[in-house]
Design a protein around this motif. Structure first.
Motif, short mmCIF file in Angstrom:
data_model
loop_
_atom_site.label_atom_id
_atom_site.label_comp_id
_atom_site.label_asym_id
_atom_site.label_seq_id
_atom_site.Cartn_x
_atom_site.Cartn_y
_atom_site.Cartn_z
N GLU A 10 0.87 -1.18 -0.26
CA GLU A 10 0.18 0.02 -0.10
C GLU A 10 0.81 1.34 0.10
O GLU A 10 0.31 2.45 -0.73
N LYS A 13 2.53 1.65 -3.35
CA LYS A 13 1.95 1.97 -4.01
C LYS A 13 1.31 3.39 -4.36
O LYS A 13 1.34 4.02 -4.96
N GLU A 14 1.13 4.38 -3.45
CA GLU A 14 1.64 5.69 -2.64
C GLU A 14 3.14 6.39 -3.28
O GLU A 14 2.92 7.10 -3.96
N GLN A 146 -6.56 3.83 -6.29
CA GLN A 146 -6.43 2.09 -6.36
C GLN A 146 -7.24 1.31 -5.99
O GLN A 146 -7.30 1.81 -4.58
N HIS A 148 -7.02 -1.01 -2.85
CA HIS A 148 -7.23 -1.75 -1.81
C HIS A 148 -6.72 -3.73 -1.02
O HIS A 148 -7.89 -3.48 -1.57
#
Length: 149
Positions: A10, A13-14, A146, A148
């Motif tokens: 997570e 991804k950010e 996106q 999750h």
């Protein structure tokens, strides 16, 4: 994947550019354990790469389109030729094999509508096994989130 792996994914991804040190502080592991987990996620194919999000409009590509394509024939040889053909076109940024009335969907960026016309006539429909296409202009793109875990 355990909860720590999910948290790593997570975060990456950010911010795929986060340092290992900062990532380890956020997830509460030491840097070497964090790096080991990231490498294992890469080896398992869960993390497949890191990339930059581009603003194509600021790069001079002001026309964005989705092109749906139906092929005349659907054998492995023609599909492989088609994928090779469109993969070599610089305007194409995404390719999807889809179900329904069309077989493939492309996302392209071009400078203007004249370039879109040129792309369609000279680059795309010149592929001999295309039955039909439908072009959808994108007026605005927004990234809204996106998936999750």
């Amino acid at each position: 994947m355990d909860n720590i792996d999910i948290k790593i994914v997570e975060i990456l991804k950010e911010n795929g550019r986060i340092s290992n040190k900062n990532l380890s502080e956020i997830i509460g592991l030491n840097p070497s354990s964090t790096l080991e987990r990231v490498k294992k996620l890469e080896e398992r194919g869960i993390i497949t790469g890191y990339s930059a999000n581009l603003n194509y409009s600021k790069m001079g590509y002001t026309t964005t389109a989705i092109i749906q394509i139906a092929l005349e024939k659907h054998n492995r040889e023609i599909i492989d030729k088609f994928i090779k053909h469109v993969s070599g076109l610089k305007e194409v940024t995404e390719l999807y094999h889809i179900s329904g009335q069309y077989d493939y969907m492309l996302k392209i960026y071009v400078e203007n509508n004249k370039e879109l016309q040129h792309f369609l006539i000279e680059n795309l429909t010149s592929f001999e096994y295309i039955d039909k296409t439908e072009t959808l202009l994108i007026f605005e793109e927004k990234r809204i989130g996106q998936f999750h875990l």
